[in-house]
Design a protein around this motif. Structure first.
Motif, PDB file in Angstrom:
ATOM      1  N   LEU A 205       0.824  -1.212   0.000  1.00  0.00           N
ATOM      2  CA  LEU A 205       0.000   0.000   0.000  1.00  0.00           C
ATOM      3  C   LEU A 205       0.855   1.257   0.000  1.00  0.00           C
ATOM      4  N   GLY A 270      -3.402  -6.196  -0.041  1.00  0.00           N
ATOM      5  CA  GLY A 270      -4.445  -5.286   0.388  1.00  0.00           C
ATOM      6  C   GLY A 270      -5.700  -5.410  -0.444  1.00  0.00           C
ATOM      7  N   GLN A 274      -8.538  -0.665   0.001  1.00  0.00           N
ATOM      8  CA  GLN A 274      -7.277  -0.181   0.559  1.00  0.00           C
ATOM      9  C   GLN A 274      -6.353   0.336  -0.535  1.00  0.00           C
ATOM     10  N   TRP A 278      -5.004   4.277  -0.696  1.00  0.00           N
ATOM     11  CA  TRP A 278      -3.621   4.731  -0.532  1.00  0.00           C
ATOM     12  C   TRP A 278      -3.050   5.333  -1.806  1.00  0.00           C
ATOM     13  N   THR A 293       2.473   4.017   5.843  1.00  0.00           N
ATOM     14  CA  THR A 293       1.464   3.013   6.166  1.00  0.00           C
ATOM     15  C   THR A 293       1.822   2.212   7.412  1.00  0.00           C
TER      16      THR A 293
END
Length: 299
Positions: A205, A270, A274, A278, A293
């Motif tokens: 992420l 993820g 998500q 991000w 993160t």
């Protein structure tokens, strides 16, 4: 994003290994050092299900771009608009033009990674790899590896938009891993490789977030030796394309397609939500610190 037609590309930043180590083979779901599609073995999915999902291409040769004659013939932004391999190179050129100056304010030096274009299989410092793993970054040799055939799979098999920024996001994500290698955060993935809040997921992420930072500045950063950026101004359609690509490669979406269920305990990249979150965080904030993160309780 569309390239400015007159932008000059730098083929010396890439290696063209297409045809050098075998062509074709089975194309399946894979996991690069970073993007996107998950190895069935890592998810506990029966490989037969994966074969049924994406199809077995047998020993058919990889698809070449029409008129392609090697990466050395990628010379201008017009070439990047016309040819996928040139677009990969042009995106790498843009990333290599952006990150040195941006990271300098954080006291981080930038070593230009090599971009490798391959088909079939390739030898790396991280071991041999095939097209099945998708795009990936190898910290052992500081190279990002791309099989152009993957990008058509991203659209046809995973439902991503086929827009240029959907493809450019993939390249930017792998370069995000290179930035992590330079800053040392890439090591956070080790020893905590599975689960919705794992180090592996947070690493992936963060790479998405770094891709978003580049997206914010890509159309305003002049190309080296020029007053003109590599890329034209980002549009809402471009942004939607990138978010579509990020969503299409979420662990939950891939698991649901392969097995009809999701298992967050086995995630390594993820969820779709998500990944979109991000990527947009990086784009909106344009701040390296906002992409930490590892500092938040939940990603």
């Amino acid at each position: 994003m569309t390239f400015n037609e007159g932008a000059r590309l730098d083929p010396s930043q890439a290696e063209d290994r297409r045809g050098g180590m075998g062509r074709g083979g089975k194309v399946g779901l894979g996991l690069g050092g970073g993007i996107v599609v998950l190895l069935g073995a890592l998810l506990g999915i029966n490989p037969d299900l994966l074969g049924a999902l994406v199809g077995d291409t047998g020993s058919q040769p990889a698809v070449e771009q029409a008129g392609a004659s090697g990466i050395d013939s990628c010379l201008t932004g017009a070439d990047a608009n016309d040819r996928l391999d040139c677009r990969i190179l042009g995106t790498a050129n843009s990333l290599n033009g952006f990150w040195p100056g941006y990271l300098k304010q954080y006291g981080v030096g930038y070593a230009v990674p090599k971009t490798v274009i391959f088909t079939g299989q390739v030898s790396t410092a991280c071991g041999p790899a095939t097209s099945a793993v998708g795009p990936f970054y190898c910290p052992g040799d500081n190279k990002a590896y791309f099989d152009p055939d993957f990008f058509s799979q991203l659209e046809t098999q995973f439902g991503s938009s086929g827009g240029p920024l959907a493809q450019e996001y993939v390249v930017a994500h792998e370069f995000g891993h290179h930035v992590q290698n330079l800053t040392g955060t890439i090591n956070n993935a080790q020893g905590n490789a599975r689960g919705a809040e794992s180090g592996a997921v947070r690493t992936e992420l963060q790479a998405d977030c770094y891709a978003g930072i580049w997206m914010r500045y890509a159309s305003s950063q002049p190309a080296p030796g020029s007053s003109e950026p590599f890329l034209k101004a980002l549009t809402q359609t471009d942004l939607n394309d990138a978010l579509s690509a990020a969503s299409s490669v979420g662990d939950d979406r891939i698991q649901q397609a392969a097995t009809g269920r999701t298992n967050p305990e086995s995630w390594s990249h993820g969820s779709s939500e998500q990944r979109q979150k991000w990527l947009y965080t990086g784009y909106q904030s344009a701040d390296l610190a906002a992409c930490d993160t590892f500092a938040v309780p939940k990603v």
